[in-house]
Design a protein around this motif. Structure first.
Motif, PDB file in Angstrom:
ATOM      1  N   ASP A 222       0.845  -1.200   0.000  1.00  0.00           N
ATOM      2  CA  ASP A 222       0.000   0.000   0.000  1.00  0.00           C
ATOM      3  C   ASP A 222       0.882   1.253   0.000  1.00  0.00           C
ATOM      4  N   ALA A 223       0.393   2.307  -0.603  1.00  0.00           N
ATOM      5  CA  ALA A 223       1.203   3.512  -0.803  1.00  0.00           C
ATOM      6  C   ALA A 223       1.405   4.299   0.498  1.00  0.00           C
ATOM      7  N   LYS A 224       0.518   4.124   1.470  1.00  0.00           N
ATOM      8  CA  LYS A 224       0.578   4.964   2.677  1.00  0.00           C
ATOM      9  C   LYS A 224       1.569   4.409   3.700  1.00  0.00           C
ATOM     10  N   ASP A 225       1.385   3.174   4.120  1.00  0.00           N
ATOM     11  CA  ASP A 225       2.240   2.599   5.157  1.00  0.00           C
ATOM     12  C   ASP A 225       3.348   1.719   4.593  1.00  0.00           C
ATOM     13  N   LYS A 226       3.242   1.367   3.311  1.00  0.00           N
ATOM     14  CA  LYS A 226       4.166   0.412   2.679  1.00  0.00           C
ATOM     15  C   LYS A 226       4.335  -0.831   3.560  1.00  0.00           C
ATOM     16  N   ARG A 227       3.218  -1.356   3.998  1.00  0.00           N
ATOM     17  CA  ARG A 227       3.223  -2.527   4.895  1.00  0.00           C
ATOM     18  C   ARG A 227       2.278  -3.607   4.421  1.00  0.00           C
ATOM     19  N   TYR A 228       1.183  -3.206   3.767  1.00  0.00           N
ATOM     20  CA  TYR A 228       0.100  -4.148   3.484  1.00  0.00           C
ATOM     21  C   TYR A 228       0.064  -4.558   2.008  1.00  0.00           C
ATOM     22  N   VAL A 229      -0.244  -5.840   1.812  1.00  0.00           N
ATOM     23  CA  VAL A 229      -0.276  -6.412   0.460  1.00  0.00           C
ATOM     24  C   VAL A 229      -1.372  -5.772  -0.379  1.00  0.00           C
ATOM     25  N   ARG A 277      -9.144  -8.758   4.136  1.00  0.00           N
ATOM     26  CA  ARG A 277      -8.610  -7.801   5.101  1.00  0.00           C
ATOM     27  C   ARG A 277      -7.164  -7.454   4.762  1.00  0.00           C
ATOM     28  N   ALA A 278      -6.686  -6.389   5.396  1.00  0.00           N
ATOM     29  CA  ALA A 278      -5.291  -5.993   5.199  1.00  0.00           C
ATOM     30  C   ALA A 278      -4.377  -7.075   5.764  1.00  0.00           C
ATOM     31  N   LEU A 279      -3.339  -7.406   4.983  1.00  0.00           N
ATOM     32  CA  LEU A 279      -2.379  -8.436   5.407  1.00  0.00           C
ATOM     33  C   LEU A 279      -0.988  -7.817   5.279  1.00  0.00           C
ATOM     34  N   SER A 280      -0.233  -7.826   6.370  1.00  0.00           N
ATOM     35  CA  SER A 280       1.068  -7.146   6.338  1.00  0.00           C
ATOM     36  C   SER A 280       2.184  -8.082   5.873  1.00  0.00           C
ATOM     37  N   VAL A 281       3.289  -7.488   5.453  1.00  0.00           N
ATOM     38  CA  VAL A 281       4.468  -8.276   5.078  1.00  0.00           C
ATOM     39  C   VAL A 281       4.940  -9.095   6.272  1.00  0.00           C
ATOM     40  N   ASP A 282       4.898  -8.504   7.483  1.00  0.00           N
ATOM     41  CA  ASP A 282       5.318  -9.246   8.691  1.00  0.00           C
ATOM     42  C   ASP A 282       4.510 -10.525   8.849  1.00  0.00           C
ATOM     43  N   GLU A 283       3.216 -10.410   8.574  1.00  0.00           N
ATOM     44  CA  GLU A 283       2.357 -11.592   8.723  1.00  0.00           C
ATOM     45  C   GLU A 283       2.747 -12.699   7.733  1.00  0.00           C
ATOM     46  N   ILE A 284       3.194 -12.289   6.533  1.00  0.00           N
ATOM     47  CA  ILE A 284       3.648 -13.291   5.559  1.00  0.00           C
ATOM     48  C   ILE A 284       4.899 -13.990   6.077  1.00  0.00           C
ATOM     49  N   PHE A 285       5.890 -13.205   6.489  1.00  0.00           N
ATOM     50  CA  PHE A 285       7.158 -13.803   6.915  1.00  0.00           C
ATOM     51  C   PHE A 285       6.998 -14.585   8.219  1.00  0.00           C
ATOM     52  N   ASP A 286       6.236 -14.048   9.186  1.00  0.00           N
ATOM     53  CA  ASP A 286       5.979 -14.779  10.433  1.00  0.00           C
ATOM     54  C   ASP A 286       5.214 -16.059  10.141  1.00  0.00           C
ATOM     55  N   GLY A 287       4.247 -15.960   9.230  1.00  0.00           N
ATOM     56  CA  GLY A 287       3.416 -17.120   8.889  1.00  0.00           C
ATOM     57  C   GLY A 287       4.231 -18.233   8.247  1.00  0.00           C
ATOM     58  N   ILE A 288       5.180 -17.845   7.397  1.00  0.00           N
ATOM     59  CA  ILE A 288       6.021 -18.869   6.761  1.00  0.00           C
ATOM     60  C   ILE A 288       6.947 -19.488   7.805  1.00  0.00           C
ATOM     61  N   ASP A 289       7.514 -18.642   8.687  1.00  0.00           N
ATOM     62  CA  ASP A 289       8.394 -19.127   9.764  1.00  0.00           C
ATOM     63  C   ASP A 289       7.687 -20.140  10.654  1.00  0.00           C
ATOM     64  N   SER A 290       6.463 -19.792  11.052  1.00  0.00           N
ATOM     65  CA  SER A 290       5.757 -20.639  12.021  1.00  0.00           C
ATOM     66  C   SER A 290       5.024 -21.803  11.351  1.00  0.00           C
ATOM     67  N   GLY A 291       4.937 -21.767  10.032  1.00  0.00           N
ATOM     68  CA  GLY A 291       4.207 -22.830   9.342  1.00  0.00           C
ATOM     69  C   GLY A 291       2.711 -22.570   9.244  1.00  0.00           C
ATOM     70  N   LYS A 292       2.259 -21.425   9.762  1.00  0.00           N
ATOM     71  CA  LYS A 292       0.820 -21.135   9.702  1.00  0.00           C
ATOM     72  C   LYS A 292       0.368 -20.710   8.307  1.00  0.00           C
ATOM     73  N   LEU A 293       1.288 -20.145   7.558  1.00  0.00           N
ATOM     74  CA  LEU A 293       0.975 -19.781   6.165  1.00  0.00           C
ATOM     75  C   LEU A 293       1.498 -20.894   5.267  1.00  0.00           C
ATOM     76  N   GLN A 294       0.582 -21.619   4.641  1.00  0.00           N
ATOM     77  CA  GLN A 294       1.020 -22.779   3.860  1.00  0.00           C
ATOM     78  C   GLN A 294       1.122 -22.510   2.360  1.00  0.00           C
ATOM     79  N   GLU A 295       0.216 -21.656   1.832  1.00  0.00           N
ATOM     80  CA  GLU A 295       0.193 -21.459   0.379  1.00  0.00           C
ATOM     81  C   GLU A 295      -0.099 -20.002   0.058  1.00  0.00           C
TER      82      GLU A 295
END
Ligand SMILES: *Cc1c(COP(=O)(O)O)cnc(C)c1O
Length: 355
Positions: A222-229, A277-295
């Protein structure tokens, strides 16, 4: 308005080798064209031989980019018939784009009819092999010769057709995505939700930088916070977290994809919980680390779904699984949607429009 069908003087040879079709390089024998003048409205609708336009160098589209387009496909089904996928949704979106760009709307019933007539006449160009289709490109441009900045008084609207090959030849292939922390695609109040060429022109610089580093696509934040997909190239993004499918909301900065819409319906029917909903880059990387984000996958007419193998952000890379394997949910959604399009699965939603 009546559509004039002009005779073809000569026809091109049919597609010799369907395994060698490059996206958007070959066009069929005919195209649909109509013209607009303010005061008169749309007129001179015709299906004519495919041919270059003669344009004034001052045509407004060439200077200020007043242009919109659409993209949809006609499929050769297993029984030999030809069908379109949710074409009325594309025509409705064409008019939404037209309004935002101060361009004249088309009559949706008439335009859909014109599109169907054109595809019907060119039905021999719909390829037959697995995964191929006829890509349909409705376009509208401002062609009034005038250098002042204002909405034009004259427009050209046309539809061209291009036979396209299978996007995936060796099966679904996961892509490498670069998340840009610098360039942005669209801001609130801008034209992010409009299918207009200018959005693409503005995206090329970042795409070239990504390609030079070996990535396939840029993921915009996103252009404002540069955080959300936001989205990727010409695809909306979906993320699968433990039985949930998360995708960015339609808040005006991303395209309201018809594939996205269809995938959300199918995913819900598969029992996934849908979260827009808004999904942040942190959530992607944390999700991959923890295995909660599968695909993760992109959705769009050209690819249907495109699985993501890895994300890179600020020099850090996270892989989904081994980065080379398509996830189960992604594959099932792909098989279901393409199954409906090619007539292997029944269409419970009225998405398929036979010619
Ligand atoms: C066309 C497009 C999409 C995908 O839309 P579909 O209707 O699914 O093809 C996504 N993002 C952008 C920027 C687009 O132009």
């Amino acid at each position: 308005m009546l559509i004039d069908i002009l005779p073809l003087k000569k026809t091109k040879p049919p597609i010799e080798d369907e395994s060698n079709l490059v996206f958007g390089k070959r066009f069929t024998d005919r195209m649909f064209v109509m013209e607009y003048d303010s005061g008169r409205g749309w007129h001179t609708a015709r299906i004519q031989p495919y041919a270059p336009f003669s344009m004034d160098p001052a045509a407004m589209v060439l200077h200020y980019a007043q242009e919109i387009f659409e993209g949809l496909k006609a499929f050769r089904r297993d029984d030999g018939s030809v069908a379109l996928f949710r074409p009325a949704d594309n025509v409705a979106r064409f008019n939404r784009s037209a309004r935002r760009m101060c361009m004249p709307e088309v009559d949706e019933g008439f335009f859909l009819d014109a599109l169907k007539q054109l595809v019907q006449l060119e039905a021999a160009w719909v390829p037959r092999s697995e995964g191929t289709s006829l890509y349909i490109r409705p376009t509208m441009i401002a062609n009034e010769p005038m250098l002042g900045v204002r909405p034009a008084d004259q427009y050209l609207c046309y539809i061209i057709l291009s036979p396209v090959g299978a996007y995936y030849r060796g099966g679904l292939a996961p892509v490498k995505i670069w998340i840009s922390d610098h360039y942005v695609r669209a801001a609130h109040g801008g034209t992010g939700e409009v299918k207009t060429g200018g959005n693409y022109a503005a995206s090329l610089f970042a795409a070239r930088e990504a390609a030079a580093q070996g990535f396939d696509q840029v993921l915009w934040l996103d252009a404002k916070d540069k955080r959300y997909v936001e989205e990727v190239g010409s695809m909306n993004m979906c993320f699968v977290f433990d039985g949930k499918l998360v995708t960015s909301p339609l808040s005006g900065t991303i395209l309201d994809g018809i594939t996205r819409r269809s995938i959300l319906t199918l995913a819900e029917e598969m029992g996934l919980k849908i979260e827009q909903r808004a999904l942040s880059v942190d959530e992607i990387f944390d999700g991959i680390d923890s295995g909660k984000l599968q695909e993760a996958f992109g959705t769009g007419t050209a690819v249907v779904v495109s699985p993501v193998g890895q994300f890179t952000y600020q020099g850090r890379t996270a892989k989904l699984g081994d980065g080379k394997t398509t996830g189960e949910v992604t594959r099932k959604l792909y098989d279901t949607l393409t199954g409906m399009q090619y007539g292997r699965l029944s269409d419970r939603h009225g998405w398929i429009v036979p010619l």
